[in-house]
Motif scaffolding. Sequence first.
Motif, mmCIF file in Angstrom:
data_model
loop_
_atom_site.group_PDB
_atom_site.id
_atom_site.type_symbol
_atom_site.label_atom_id
_atom_site.label_comp_id
_atom_site.label_asym_id
_atom_site.label_seq_id
_atom_site.Cartn_x
_atom_site.Cartn_y
_atom_site.Cartn_z
ATOM 1 N N GLU B 171 0.814 -1.225 0.000
ATOM 2 C CA GLU B 171 0.000 0.000 0.000
ATOM 3 C C GLU B 171 0.841 1.265 0.000
ATOM 4 O O GLU B 171 0.388 2.320 -0.435
ATOM 5 N N THR B 172 2.068 1.143 0.427
ATOM 6 C CA THR B 172 2.923 2.329 0.445
ATOM 7 C C THR B 172 3.357 2.718 -0.962
ATOM 8 O O THR B 172 3.801 3.830 -1.216
ATOM 9 N N SER B 173 3.221 1.722 -1.900
ATOM 10 C CA SER B 173 3.603 2.038 -3.278
ATOM 11 C C SER B 173 2.513 2.825 -4.004
ATOM 12 O O SER B 173 2.684 3.241 -5.140
ATOM 13 N N VAL B 174 1.367 2.967 -3.351
ATOM 14 C CA VAL B 174 0.256 3.700 -3.966
ATOM 15 C C VAL B 174 0.058 5.008 -3.215
ATOM 16 O O VAL B 174 0.088 5.048 -1.981
ATOM 17 N N ASN B 175 -0.104 6.063 -3.986
ATOM 18 C CA ASN B 175 -0.315 7.366 -3.377
ATOM 19 C C ASN B 175 -1.798 7.556 -3.078
ATOM 20 O O ASN B 175 -2.584 7.967 -3.930
ATOM 21 N N ILE B 176 -2.168 7.214 -1.853
ATOM 22 C CA ILE B 176 -3.584 7.289 -1.468
ATOM 23 C C ILE B 176 -3.852 8.627 -0.791
ATOM 24 O O ILE B 176 -3.233 8.973 0.210
ATOM 25 N N VAL B 177 -4.772 9.390 -1.404
ATOM 26 C CA VAL B 177 -5.056 10.743 -0.922
ATOM 27 C C VAL B 177 -6.520 10.806 -0.475
ATOM 28 O O VAL B 177 -7.403 10.195 -1.106
ATOM 29 N N ASP B 178 -6.755 11.534 0.624
ATOM 30 C CA ASP B 178 -8.143 11.725 1.062
ATOM 31 C C ASP B 178 -8.905 12.576 0.038
ATOM 32 O O ASP B 178 -8.416 13.589 -0.431
ATOM 33 N N ARG B 179 -10.094 12.139 -0.249
ATOM 34 C CA ARG B 179 -10.851 12.809 -1.309
ATOM 35 C C ARG B 179 -11.599 14.010 -0.724
ATOM 36 O O ARG B 179 -12.261 13.907 0.310
ATOM 37 N N THR B 180 -11.475 15.128 -1.402
ATOM 38 C CA THR B 180 -12.190 16.324 -0.961
ATOM 39 C C THR B 180 -13.193 16.776 -2.014
ATOM 40 O O THR B 180 -14.196 17.421 -1.718
ATOM 41 N N ASP B 181 -12.903 16.416 -3.256
ATOM 42 C CA ASP B 181 -13.830 16.771 -4.349
ATOM 43 C C ASP B 181 -14.696 15.553 -4.645
ATOM 44 O O ASP B 181 -14.198 14.513 -5.082
ATOM 45 N N PHE B 182 -15.985 15.694 -4.372
ATOM 46 C CA PHE B 182 -16.854 14.526 -4.554
ATOM 47 C C PHE B 182 -17.416 14.396 -5.961
ATOM 48 O O PHE B 182 -18.271 13.579 -6.219
ATOM 49 N N SER B 183 -16.951 15.201 -6.878
ATOM 50 C CA SER B 183 -17.356 15.047 -8.270
ATOM 51 C C SER B 183 -16.343 14.139 -8.979
ATOM 52 O O SER B 183 -15.403 13.652 -8.364
ATOM 53 N N THR B 184 -16.565 13.912 -10.271
ATOM 54 C CA THR B 184 -15.619 13.096 -11.034
ATOM 55 C C THR B 184 -14.579 13.977 -11.734
ATOM 56 O O THR B 184 -13.812 13.515 -12.566
ATOM 57 N N GLY B 185 -14.581 15.266 -11.371
ATOM 58 C CA GLY B 185 -13.726 16.261 -12.028
ATOM 59 C C GLY B 185 -12.247 15.920 -11.974
ATOM 60 O O GLY B 185 -11.548 15.968 -12.994
ATOM 61 N N GLU B 186 -11.747 15.549 -10.785
ATOM 62 C CA GLU B 186 -10.326 15.236 -10.611
ATOM 63 C C GLU B 186 -9.891 14.105 -11.548
ATOM 64 O O GLU B 186 -8.795 14.121 -12.079
ATOM 65 N N LEU B 187 -10.812 13.144 -11.719
ATOM 66 C CA LEU B 187 -10.476 11.991 -12.568
ATOM 67 C C LEU B 187 -10.449 12.394 -14.040
ATOM 68 O O LEU B 187 -9.480 12.128 -14.757
ATOM 69 N N THR B 188 -11.477 13.056 -14.454
ATOM 70 C CA THR B 188 -11.583 13.387 -15.874
ATOM 71 C C THR B 188 -10.526 14.420 -16.286
ATOM 72 O O THR B 188 -10.081 14.442 -17.433
ATOM 73 N N SER B 189 -10.138 15.242 -15.321
ATOM 74 C CA SER B 189 -9.109 16.231 -15.647
ATOM 75 C C SER B 189 -7.715 15.614 -15.658
ATOM 76 O O SER B 189 -6.750 16.232 -16.106
ATOM 77 N N GLY B 190 -7.631 14.398 -15.138
ATOM 78 C CA GLY B 190 -6.341 13.719 -15.114
ATOM 79 C C GLY B 190 -5.512 14.061 -13.896
ATOM 80 O O GLY B 190 -4.356 13.652 -13.784
ATOM 81 N N ALA B 191 -6.087 14.801 -12.971
ATOM 82 C CA ALA B 191 -5.366 15.186 -11.758
ATOM 83 C C ALA B 191 -5.026 13.970 -10.910
ATOM 84 O O ALA B 191 -3.985 13.920 -10.259
ATOM 85 N N VAL B 192 -5.920 13.020 -10.942
ATOM 86 C CA VAL B 192 -5.657 11.771 -10.213
ATOM 87 C C VAL B 192 -5.860 10.604 -11.159
ATOM 88 O O VAL B 192 -6.518 10.730 -12.207
ATOM 89 N N ASP B 193 -5.300 9.432 -10.800
ATOM 90 C CA ASP B 193 -5.414 8.258 -11.678
ATOM 91 C C ASP B 193 -6.679 7.455 -11.395
ATOM 92 O O ASP B 193 -7.196 6.742 -12.250
ATOM 93 N N ALA B 194 -7.123 7.544 -10.162
ATOM 94 C CA ALA B 194 -8.331 6.796 -9.811
ATOM 95 C C ALA B 194 -9.044 7.471 -8.666
ATOM 96 O O ALA B 194 -8.394 8.150 -7.844
ATOM 97 N N ILE B 195 -10.343 7.317 -8.625
ATOM 98 C CA ILE B 195 -11.116 7.828 -7.490
ATOM 99 C C ILE B 195 -12.011 6.696 -6.991
ATOM 100 O O ILE B 195 -12.300 5.731 -7.720
ATOM 101 N N ASP B 196 -12.397 6.806 -5.733
ATOM 102 C CA ASP B 196 -13.341 5.788 -5.243
ATOM 103 C C ASP B 196 -14.743 6.145 -5.729
ATOM 104 O O ASP B 196 -15.040 7.299 -6.026
ATOM 105 N N ALA B 197 -15.584 5.131 -5.827
ATOM 106 C CA ALA B 197 -16.929 5.358 -6.380
ATOM 107 C C ALA B 197 -17.864 4.246 -5.934
ATOM 108 O O ALA B 197 -17.433 3.211 -5.422
ATOM 109 N N TYR B 198 -19.132 4.521 -6.086
ATOM 110 C CA TYR B 198 -20.135 3.470 -5.972
ATOM 111 C C TYR B 198 -20.423 3.008 -7.399
ATOM 112 O O TYR B 198 -20.588 3.857 -8.280
#
Lengths: 634, 341
Positions: B171-198
Amino acid sequence: MSQPASATLAIARSIPFWRRFRFNLIIFFVVLAVVPLALISFINISQQIDQAQNRVKEQLQSIAELKTNQIDLWLRQGTLALDIILSNSRFEQLLVTRIIEPGILSATQNTTLTRDVRSFVQSNPYFREFIVYNLEGIIVLASNPADEGKFVTLQPYFTPSLNSREYLQPPFYDLSTTDLTLVATKQIANTGGQIVGVLAGKINLTVLGDIMTERTGLSDSGETYLVSRQNNYLLTPSLFANYQSQRAYRSEAINRALQGESGDGIYSNYQTPAQPVIGVYRWIPSLEAALVAEVNQDQVLTGPRQAQLNNAVIALAVGVLAAVGGLLYANRLSSPIAKLTDAANQFSLGNLRQRTPVTSGNEIGQLAQSFNSMATQVELRILETQAALERAERADYADKVKSAFLASMSHELRTPLNAVINFTHFVADGDTGPVNEEQVELLSEVIKSATHLLNLINDVLDMSKIEAGALVLFVEEDVDVTSLLKSVMSTARSLIVGKKITLETDIAPDLPRIRADRQRVLQVLTNIVSNACKFTAAGVIKISAKSVGGEVIMSVSDTGSGIDAEDQKLVFLPFRQTKAGLRQGGGTGLGMPIAKSLVDSHNGRIWLESTLGEGSTFHVTLPVKDQSLQPALA
Amino acid sequence: MMKPPHGLKTFCSLAILFLLSACGASPAPIPPTTSPKPLIPLSAQLSWEHTIEFSGFQAAEKEGYYTEAGLAVELRPAFNAEGVIVEAIGAVVAGEADFGVASSDSLMVARAAGQPVVAIAAIYQRSPNALLSLAGTGVTRPSDLVGKTVTVSGASNIYLRAVLKNTGVDETSVNIVDRTDFSTGELTSGAVDAIDAYITNEPSTLEREGIAYNLMVFADFGVDGYANIIFVTEDTLTNRPELVEAFLRATFKGYQIAVDDPEKAATLSVEYNPALIYDNELTNMRVSVPLLHPNGSEIGMMTPTLWELAYTILRDAEIVPADFDVTEAYTLSFLNIIYNR
């Protein structure tokens, strides 16, 4: 008379239509024609529908059977495909190693495995994905590499796949794909026969869809489809519903089949709005699904419906014909009856000449005939009665005129006649001066003629009284017949003066006194004796009387001209004179009829015995004490 | 005088009867009206705003199932008038609501902290938690996350770590960040590689935007739990069990309607929350069906196995103590009564 007649007419006209022959007969005919027809048609069409339904059910059964077999065959293909894959020993060897010791496989070997597993999917459209998992439920190889490393432990097929050599997982929900998934599994064993993992293929349901949507002899409204136990969702597309639109499909057939039943029925299908269908259904355990084959009921009922329509048209036509027939028949029946009724009404209104035409030989014709003959009889009777009445009225009138005439005559004629007779006597007796022999003789003739005329008048008066029934008897209790006879004898003596006639008497000494009108009895005897004197030129006139059994019999016999048999009948009829009488001249012809009437009114009898040229005997009997004789008014 | 034959009348009336009976259908009996009883007021504190997730509650209310059960249920979305999120467990414990919706994790944490709350039924019987990445980024499985940035919120953090652990990724090899933006914006903008979702929520949004994506469903990696269980206080459980049963029956009936007819459910949700997009809700509903009514299960059903798994994940993450008794966190008694188990 006219009151009841018009009431009868009113009743005849106010018969309500539903009680009329015409209406009843039309209804009767129509019902008689249409109801059996409708009944037969109903039974016939019910049978047709039954037959059509049974035919369709049989057809659907065989289609369902066919589909079931196709499904079985198709499912077996899956297991077979897995067998074939694993029959490649080189592949299986590598697979076992990948499961047990993935670390010892070379990169090339891993690539080969991945390539092989992908080629299986490409070469075998039956499956959309292959996975291989170990006994821990971790996917070690997948045709979709993203699935490698995933856990199948919570998948429904995991435990069963470990427990049996091969297993078919009925449709279920795979979380990563929301479609229903069908999985076939086969255990993988190492060379020692030990189970090390499972090969699973996710089956492509498209082919199943193709199997189910193929019509196989079904009509346009027919379809076969599979409904999964999972939420009653369609497992294969339906022809009439959007497969993509996931939603529960429910119908009687689906529900029954999902409870494991098989059968057929007529019910409403899953569609909205529900369509009436005929269907067969069965439970397909391997798919945990309901197989339903159904066709729209309209399709099945087209034939029978057409027949129904035809029958309805025929029934309508027959109904119309029957109605027309009923109308004609009713007219045939009711028009003579109406005529008869009219005739009867007319007749009762007084049109006696009214008759009704006899148009048929049936009962109504007979009735008409009877009516006509009755009318004829009634008419005749009425005419006769009327004539008789008229006659009676006329006679009555004439009688009255006659009586009045006679009454005045008796007064108006007798008064001058008496004057003529009396004054002629005065003259003849010389009271007014001397008269010679010749004058006396002439005057005697005058007196004689006048007296005859007076007698004639009296006779006519008597006769008319008798005929009018106006004769009144002055009955006395003790009439001395002997003295009456003596009086008659003296009259006879005066009448035979100058004739060579011997007058004899034979009168019983013990004649009783009788109850009678003295004057009238004297008149009777005088009449008879006068006749005897009149018709006897010479000989004997004998007057006899005796009493026999409560009666007095008096007889006057002469030796005169006698009366022939013909004339004997006429003697007692008024105004009829015998030939002798006519020859003799004089007389009214009323004497004897008056005598008979008077005797009759005394309840006595009068008759004669006579031989032409030898003489006649007149007998008169009178009852001695006839209490029925009404005494004259005091 | 001739009389019409008497039989004619009988025949006619028989014929008419016959014709009538051919087309006659007896009218359906009118159901007896129940005497109106005063409805018992209840409230349910939901864990989010009105969405298709709560379609069962919505349907139960709109279709009158609550009323039929003699209940007047007030459904409260998680955000109050000020837009502040209301925490369901707190509200129920405080007696502000009779029923609450929360995840099994929250419930276990609260219970471990001494709150008297008990789960009585599950809405989703499998966890909808997943990781969402864009297609083409090559992030399709946990091992692909090495060196990537992932934003996750709340319990997803724990789940993701469990997934990495299960799949042998450090798990240390993955950069796990607490999510503050609850939209899909960060993902689609490419700011992050993955977001959690239902799986029942974000994918439909991306689909609608025409963006291809990869889903890493946590349940596929042995990490599962209940995302939304219905719970009550122990007091309610003891003192008002009949109300709990009536409420559950009506709610389950509502969810059955939703599963039967997803289109209707989507329509209802949009009625409750006009901000929702019908097509999204419909898609979400379809995705929800396997969670709401999975294979061989019943609506609302929970299993000790899944509770145990959910507990194990929390225990391993040291969120709840090792001596925590998970069997006290839920009760199957209502489900057993309702489904005749």
